[in-house]
Design a protein around this motif. Structure first.
Motif, PDB file in Angstrom:
ATOM      1  N   VAL A  79       0.903  -0.529   0.086  1.00 60.86           N
ATOM      2  CA  VAL A  79      -0.144   0.204  -0.158  1.00 60.86           C
ATOM      3  C   VAL A  79       0.041   0.903   0.018  1.00 60.86           C
ATOM      4  O   VAL A  79       0.714   2.359  -0.776  1.00 60.86           O
ATOM      5  CB  VAL A  79      -0.809   0.359   1.223  1.00 60.86           C
ATOM      6  N   TYR A  82       2.534   2.266  -3.478  1.00 62.78           N
ATOM      7  CA  TYR A  82       1.854   3.368  -4.283  1.00 62.78           C
ATOM      8  C   TYR A  82       1.080   4.144  -3.802  1.00 62.78           C
ATOM      9  O   TYR A  82       0.840   5.096  -4.798  1.00 62.78           O
ATOM     10  CB  TYR A  82       0.254   1.794  -5.015  1.00 62.78           C
ATOM     11  N   LEU A  83       0.449   4.623  -2.458  1.00 64.10           N
ATOM     12  CA  LEU A  83      -0.365   5.290  -2.428  1.00 64.10           C
ATOM     13  C   LEU A  83       0.457   6.614  -1.812  1.00 64.10           C
ATOM     14  O   LEU A  83       0.169   7.929  -2.643  1.00 64.10           O
ATOM     15  CB  LEU A  83      -0.421   5.523  -0.522  1.00 64.10           C
ATOM     16  N   GLY A  86       2.492   7.450  -5.575  1.00 61.48           N
ATOM     17  CA  GLY A  86       1.285   8.487  -6.863  1.00 61.48           C
ATOM     18  C   GLY A  86       0.987   9.672  -6.036  1.00 61.48           C
ATOM     19  O   GLY A  86       0.209  10.583  -6.658  1.00 61.48           O
ATOM     20  N   ILE A  87       0.858  10.175  -4.740  1.00 64.39           N
ATOM     21  CA  ILE A  87       0.872  11.168  -4.023  1.00 64.39           C
ATOM     22  C   ILE A  87       1.592  12.036  -4.050  1.00 64.39           C
ATOM     23  O   ILE A  87       1.155  13.198  -5.316  1.00 64.39           O
ATOM     24  CB  ILE A  87       0.587  11.472  -2.189  1.00 64.39           C
TER      25      ILE A  87
ATOM     26  N   ALA B 143       5.837   4.496  -7.423  1.00 58.97           N
ATOM     27  CA  ALA B 143       4.566   3.953  -6.875  1.00 58.97           C
ATOM     28  C   ALA B 143       4.780   2.433  -8.387  1.00 58.97           C
ATOM     29  O   ALA B 143       3.727   2.311  -8.536  1.00 58.97           O
ATOM     30  CB  ALA B 143       3.485   4.787  -7.415  1.00 58.97           C
ATOM     31  N   ILE B 164      -4.821   1.488  -6.284  1.00 56.66           N
ATOM     32  CA  ILE B 164      -4.439   2.459  -4.766  1.00 56.66           C
ATOM     33  C   ILE B 164      -3.122   3.870  -5.513  1.00 56.66           C
ATOM     34  O   ILE B 164      -2.840   4.298  -5.021  1.00 56.66           O
ATOM     35  CB  ILE B 164      -3.658   1.344  -3.677  1.00 56.66           C
ATOM     36  N   ALA B 165      -2.399   3.298  -6.619  1.00 59.65           N
ATOM     37  CA  ALA B 165      -1.604   4.131  -7.223  1.00 59.65           C
ATOM     38  C   ALA B 165      -2.424   5.326  -8.206  1.00 59.65           C
ATOM     39  O   ALA B 165      -2.056   6.493  -7.443  1.00 59.65           O
ATOM     40  CB  ALA B 165      -0.689   3.538  -8.119  1.00 59.65           C
ATOM     41  N   ILE B 167      -5.560   6.446  -6.983  1.00 58.67           N
ATOM     42  CA  ILE B 167      -5.877   7.329  -5.443  1.00 58.67           C
ATOM     43  C   ILE B 167      -4.817   8.023  -5.096  1.00 58.67           C
ATOM     44  O   ILE B 167      -5.285   9.246  -5.054  1.00 58.67           O
ATOM     45  CB  ILE B 167      -6.792   6.262  -4.989  1.00 58.67           C
ATOM     46  N   GLY B 168      -4.106   7.010  -5.156  1.00 55.39           N
ATOM     47  CA  GLY B 168      -2.832   8.042  -4.801  1.00 55.39           C
ATOM     48  C   GLY B 168      -2.617   9.729  -5.677  1.00 55.39           C
ATOM     49  O   GLY B 168      -2.329  10.559  -5.396  1.00 55.39           O
ATOM     50  N   ILE B 171      -5.258  12.302  -4.732  1.00 57.17           N
ATOM     51  CA  ILE B 171      -4.831  12.557  -3.864  1.00 57.17           C
ATOM     52  C   ILE B 171      -3.898  14.319  -4.246  1.00 57.17           C
ATOM     53  O   ILE B 171      -3.823  14.471  -3.982  1.00 57.17           O
ATOM     54  CB  ILE B 171      -4.355  12.075  -2.212  1.00 57.17           C
TER      55      ILE B 171
END
Lengths: 137, 185
Positions: A79, A82-83, A86-87, B143, B164-165, B167-168, B171
């Motif tokens: 998690v 990726y989170l 990704g942000i 990511a 998940i990526a 969604i990141g 955000i």
């Protein structure tokens, strides 16, 4: 000439992304403001049709052009990477208005200041490579 | 010919992007544009500094060829397949951007307030491009993919990590667009 097909796919990709305006900073801004369906329609229809295509390839065990089995390796479970990754990516995407594909395409449209973004993105990737073992994955 | 020269609607563009992804799968590869940044690092000798860059970059030449094609495609699209139609943005988007000081919104693909040389050669303008690029390059590798690898290919392959990526991505994008851009401009 085995590279020629990749050149043509790239040319096609570049044309589609310009003609769809998906390479436009303004379209990305509009998307994150939820003020247009345009970008959601592009990504949504691409994924929907893509999911059908991938399902078909797996079900029929379609072979690649070289006659090999097609492998679509699953992504590693996690998690954090990726989170967080990704942000960080999203922050840059909304500021530059361009992700790694459009960066090159926009260079081709004659925006040479994009070279600075590409150089900085390469530096960012280099920094990740140096710090990789210290980051949560 | 007119409908080619005008901007393409989403329901034409989306399926054409699917075609790109499926063609690359058929060619035995996967659609992922950000991997090229890692390849560029390796070519530049980054393997001396981190094992992450010690791989056979020559196996990635096909992807660099896609990049070369994408550059050519961008050139062809703008110089031969466009009629300079302004981008049909939501009027509210144009108003919001005008309030941030953006002029002639949608007349070009990119805002001159960020990409014109006048802006880029100022300290603030240069900082914006460098920070934006750095975040994209760092984030995408952390990511493990970008819009093409996660949002298009990963979601098509029903990968939870890709969701998940994505969604990141959102955000980060929402925070930048709603909170940070008004502070920057």
């Amino acid at each position: 000439m085995k590279f020629l097909k990749f050149l043509f796919v790239g040319i096609f990709f570049g044309i589609v992304l310009v003609k769809s305006e998906a390479v436009s900073w303004y379209r990305i801004f509009e998307m994150f403001k939820f003020q247009s369906f345009h970008m959601y329609g592009i990504i949504g229809s691409a994924v929907l049709l893509g999911a059908l295509g991938v399902w078909f390839i797996k079900k029929r065990k379609v072979k690649s052009i070289e006659g090999r089995d097609i492998q679509l390796p699953p992504k590693n479970r996690s998690v954090a990477r990726y989170l967080f990754g990704g942000i960080i990516f999203g922050l840059g995407w909304a500021l530059a208005g361009a992700c790694p594909g459009p960066m090159y395409i926009l260079l081709g449209t004659g925006v040479f200041s994009m070279l600075i973004v590409i150089a900085a993105a390469t530096l960012g990737t280099f920094a990740y490579g140096l710090l990789r073992h210290k980051l949560p994955h | 010919m007119d409908c080619i020269l005008q901007p393409w609607p989403w329901y034409v563009s989306g399926p054409l992007i699917t075609t790109v992804m499926l063609l690359l799968i058929y060619f035995g590869k996967t659609f992922g544009m950000s991997s090229n940044l890692r390849t560029l690092c390796s070519i530049g000798g980054a393997g001396k500094y981190a094992d992450f860059f010690r791989f056979d970059w020559k196996a990635q030449r096909w992807n660099l060829t896609v990049v070369l094609g994408a550059i050519i495609g961008g050139f062809i699209a703008v110089f031969f397949l466009s009629d300079q139609t302004p981008i049909d943005l939501n009027p509210q988007t144009v108003t919001d951007l005008s309030e941030l000081g953006f002029k002639q919104v949608g007349q070009t693909l990119l805002p001159p307030e960020i990409y014109s040389w006048d802006t880029v050669l100022s300290v603030k303008g240069m900082a914006i491009l460098i920070i934006a690029g750095f975040l994209v390059g760092f984030g995408t590798r952390y990511a493990g993919g970008c819009t093409s690898g996660h949002a298009i290919t990963g979601l098509s392959n029903l990968q939870l990590p890709s969701l998940i990526a994505v969604i990141g991505f959102f955000i980060g994008g929402l925070v930048m667009t709603h909170f940070l851009l008004p502070l920057i401009f």
